[in-house]
Design a protein around this motif. Structure first.
Motif, mmCIF file in Angstrom:
data_model
loop_
_atom_site.group_PDB
_atom_site.id
_atom_site.type_symbol
_atom_site.label_atom_id
_atom_site.label_comp_id
_atom_site.label_asym_id
_atom_site.label_seq_id
_atom_site.Cartn_x
_atom_site.Cartn_y
_atom_site.Cartn_z
ATOM 1 N N ALA A 1 0.837 -1.203 0.000
ATOM 2 C CA ALA A 1 0.000 0.000 0.000
ATOM 3 C C ALA A 1 0.870 1.249 0.000
ATOM 4 N N SER A 2 1.963 1.228 0.758
ATOM 5 C CA SER A 2 2.874 2.384 0.795
ATOM 6 C C SER A 2 3.424 2.677 -0.589
ATOM 7 N N GLU A 3 3.859 1.622 -1.287
ATOM 8 C CA GLU A 3 4.449 1.830 -2.608
ATOM 9 C C GLU A 3 3.408 2.303 -3.608
ATOM 10 N N LEU A 4 2.184 1.781 -3.506
ATOM 11 C CA LEU A 4 1.114 2.217 -4.396
ATOM 12 C C LEU A 4 0.789 3.693 -4.162
ATOM 13 N N LEU A 5 0.740 4.086 -2.890
ATOM 14 C CA LEU A 5 0.491 5.487 -2.557
ATOM 15 C C LEU A 5 1.605 6.380 -3.090
ATOM 16 N N PHE A 6 2.864 5.988 -2.865
ATOM 17 C CA PHE A 6 3.992 6.800 -3.323
ATOM 18 C C PHE A 6 4.025 6.882 -4.850
ATOM 19 N N ASP A 7 3.690 5.774 -5.529
ATOM 20 C CA ASP A 7 3.660 5.805 -6.994
ATOM 21 C C ASP A 7 2.619 6.806 -7.482
ATOM 22 N N GLY A 8 1.446 6.813 -6.821
ATOM 23 C CA GLY A 8 0.409 7.760 -7.196
ATOM 24 C C GLY A 8 0.841 9.200 -6.985
ATOM 25 N N LEU A 9 1.488 9.459 -5.848
ATOM 26 C CA LEU A 9 1.956 10.820 -5.570
ATOM 27 C C LEU A 9 3.078 11.223 -6.529
ATOM 28 N N ARG A 10 3.936 10.270 -6.891
ATOM 29 C CA ARG A 10 5.025 10.583 -7.837
ATOM 30 C C ARG A 10 4.449 10.980 -9.193
ATOM 31 N N GLN A 11 3.384 10.288 -9.613
ATOM 32 C CA GLN A 11 2.768 10.632 -10.898
ATOM 33 C C GLN A 11 2.176 12.038 -10.858
ATOM 34 N N VAL A 12 1.501 12.352 -9.766
ATOM 35 C CA VAL A 12 0.900 13.683 -9.625
ATOM 36 C C VAL A 12 1.976 14.766 -9.613
ATOM 37 N N LEU A 13 3.071 14.482 -8.893
ATOM 38 C CA LEU A 13 4.134 15.475 -8.738
ATOM 39 C C LEU A 13 5.183 15.397 -9.837
ATOM 40 N N LYS A 14 5.003 14.429 -10.787
ATOM 41 C CA LYS A 14 5.936 14.241 -11.901
ATOM 42 C C LYS A 14 7.362 13.975 -11.392
ATOM 43 N N LEU A 15 7.466 13.052 -10.442
ATOM 44 C CA LEU A 15 8.764 12.669 -9.887
ATOM 45 C C LEU A 15 9.248 11.376 -10.524
ATOM 46 N N LYS A 16 10.557 11.174 -10.476
ATOM 47 C CA LYS A 16 11.138 9.932 -10.975
ATOM 48 C C LYS A 16 10.919 8.824 -9.952
ATOM 49 N N ARG A 17 10.925 7.580 -10.443
ATOM 50 C CA ARG A 17 10.775 6.438 -9.552
ATOM 51 C C ARG A 17 11.932 6.426 -8.556
ATOM 52 N N GLY A 18 11.592 6.230 -7.292
ATOM 53 C CA GLY A 18 12.616 6.207 -6.244
ATOM 54 C C GLY A 18 12.688 7.515 -5.482
ATOM 55 N N GLN A 19 12.189 8.609 -6.087
ATOM 56 C CA GLN A 19 12.169 9.882 -5.366
ATOM 57 C C GLN A 19 11.048 9.880 -4.334
ATOM 58 N N ASP A 20 11.339 10.398 -3.160
ATOM 59 C CA ASP A 20 10.329 10.460 -2.104
ATOM 60 C C ASP A 20 9.424 11.662 -2.327
ATOM 61 N N PRO A 21 8.112 11.449 -2.430
ATOM 62 C CA PRO A 21 7.196 12.581 -2.619
ATOM 63 C C PRO A 21 7.088 13.417 -1.347
ATOM 64 N N LYS A 22 7.134 14.732 -1.496
ATOM 65 C CA LYS A 22 7.007 15.648 -0.361
ATOM 66 C C LYS A 22 5.916 16.660 -0.658
ATOM 67 N N LEU A 23 5.020 16.844 0.292
ATOM 68 C CA LEU A 23 3.938 17.810 0.155
ATOM 69 C C LEU A 23 3.778 18.566 1.461
ATOM 70 N N VAL A 24 3.541 19.859 1.371
ATOM 71 C CA VAL A 24 3.281 20.640 2.579
ATOM 72 C C VAL A 24 1.899 20.268 3.097
ATOM 73 N N PRO A 25 1.649 20.454 4.385
ATOM 74 C CA PRO A 25 0.352 20.065 4.962
ATOM 75 C C PRO A 25 -0.853 20.623 4.214
ATOM 76 N N GLU A 26 -0.756 21.862 3.722
ATOM 77 C CA GLU A 26 -1.891 22.469 3.020
ATOM 78 C C GLU A 26 -2.244 21.679 1.762
ATOM 79 N N LYS A 27 -1.235 21.181 1.074
ATOM 80 C CA LYS A 27 -1.479 20.373 -0.125
ATOM 81 C C LYS A 27 -1.982 18.984 0.248
#
Length: 450
Positions: free
Chosen positions: A173-199
């Motif tokens: 589930a963690s990897e599926l969530l991170f993959d989804g966030l990476r797609q939204v944020l246009k990050l490369k595979r392996g990059q940790d997605p970071k979002l501020v609380p407001e986002k």
């Protein structure tokens, strides 16, 4: 008097008020409908698949998301409307909790410390905010160090608590969530997605969806994972029985086995067949790799002398053929052609389960205290040795080598968390209490454990 975290009045208001009821229904659909439609099931079906409690936990995640949403030109939440109309009899503590929940964000947290029945320390893996200690009684009874949870941390007075919508997040589930966030944020595979609380406040449905999409396929169509050995061969348990030729004694066969360079004696009348070098072919996608290891390397099979026969036990058809050829090449006329018995992994597990249900103790079990001491000593020796041995998940580097680079250091941290979390998930056994802190210290990673 109502509990300070009781939301029943607020829920009743949201479900009956003409303005807020359709808004709540829309948010619940965002959390649950994608999975329900994908797998063609109803909300009522979730109870059969997940148990009675989890579907309502998921509904609670949706309701907490609804609480945090603002509507209209004045940006009012359902909490604002409920409290302004004086619909409930909540005291100051309950009002403070509702307002705190309104402003909290859902995120993925890693548990870095647990005091059962009291508190736990959480690290936000997405917002990157400072670790926070939350007061918690029930969840801390079942959570372990390095578990991941999707939840909201709510400030109440001089301490923090977690919301009721808590999902324990497995690795998939963690990897599926991170993959989804990476797609939204246009990050490369392996990059940790970071979002501020407001986002993050706008991403709450992702947590429910990732959890459901990772759990439901296996529940709706449970399948045995592909099992392979360390050579990449399909797992198949084979026993080859080589009868002695008439007149041959065990001592002759033992002497032959002692002279074979591929074998290493590991007990009375028992030898390990070791790989000259580690051969590791890629396993099947999503499968599990099963292997045995000793200080000398990978164990390909075990040879035992029993009565008037030599027994070779291996875990694949390919190793059975290699072992047969190896033994016949040196045995000459000392052994007859083998008889072979084969079992699949499923058959072995069924046999073990049926035996285990009625198995009686032979009275020779170690006392618990002594068992803990013996296991602790074994684990100390094992883990001290493994710090200087190649580890597959570290790219076949030793942990001491891997920590020398930033990328390797991250892999070692994840590896240590996996070891420690797996050990903690064995309650009632000596493994559960093993202290891994010395390994973090030895690898210079103690700051990553805080």
């Amino acid at each position: 008097m109502k509990d300070s975290h009781d939301l029943s009045g607020l829920i009743r208001f949201a479900e009956t008020d003409a303005t807020w009821r359709p808004r709540l229904a829309k948010v619940v659909d965002e959390h649950l409908l994608p999975a329900l439609e994908e797998f063609e099931i109803d909300f009522e079906d979730l109870a059969e698949l997940l148990g009675e409690q989890l579907p309502w936990t998921l509904w609670g995640c949706a309701f907490e998301d609804f609480i945090s949403r603002r509507y209209g030109k004045h940006g009012l939440s359902v909490v604002d409307a409920y409290l302004a109309r004086g619909k409930g009899r909540e005291g100051a503590a309950a009002r403070e909790y509702m307002l705190g929940l309104r402003d909290a964000w859902a995120s993925l947290y890693e548990v870095s410390e647990v005091i059962p029945g009291q508190s736990m320390k959480l690290r936000d893996l997405i917002a990157g905010t400072a670790p926070v200690t939350v007061t918690e009684h029930s969840a801390t009874q079942s959570l372990n160090i390095w578990d991941r949870i999707a939840a909201r941390v709510v400030p109440v007075g001089d301490h923090h608590v977690i919301s009721g919508g808590l999902l324990i997040y497995p690795a998939a589930a963690s990897e599926l969530l991170f993959d989804g966030l990476r797609q939204v944020l246009k990050l490369k595979r392996g990059q940790d997605p970071k979002l501020v609380p407001e986002k993050l406040q706008g991403c709450a449905p992702l947590f429910s969806n990732a959890w459901l999409f990772s759990q439901l396929p296996g529940l709706l169509d449970p399948q045995m994972p592909d099992l392979t050995n360390t050579d990449g061969d399909d797992l198949l348990f084979c026993e080859l029985r080589f009868p002695f030729t008439k007149g041959v004694q065990q001592a002759q066969i033992a002497d032959m086995l002692d002279r074979m360079p591929e074998l290493e004696s590991c007990g009375a009348k028992t030898w390990d067949w070791l790989a000259a070098t580690t051969r590791r072919k890629p396993g099947k996608s999503g499968g599990l790799v099963i292997g045995s290891f000793v200080d000398g390397g990978t164990v390909l099979g075990t040879i035992t002398l029993k009565g008037k026969a030599l027994l070779l036990n291996v875990n694949s058809r390919e190793r059975a053929e290699r072992g047969k050829a190896m033994i016949q090449a040196v045995a000459g006329k000392l052994l007859r052609p083998p008889l072979t018995a084969i079992q699949t992994a499923q058959q072995v597990m069924r046999d073990q389960q049926s035996q285990g249900d009625g198995r009686q103790s032979d009275g020779e079990d170690l006392p618990p205290e002594l068992a803990r001491e013996v296991l602790a000593e074994f684990l100390d020796n094992h883990y001290h040795a493994i710090l200087d041995q190649p580890v597959p998940v570290l790219g076949d580097k030793t942990p001491r080598q891997a920590v020398r680079s930033a990328a390797g250091r991250k892999k070692v941290v994840d590896w240590l968390k996996h070891l420690e979390n797996g050990s903690a998930r064995q309650p009632g056994t000596p493994m559960a209490n093993y202290d891994f802190s010395w390994m973090w210290d030895a690898l210079g990673l103690m700051s990553e454990r805080q």
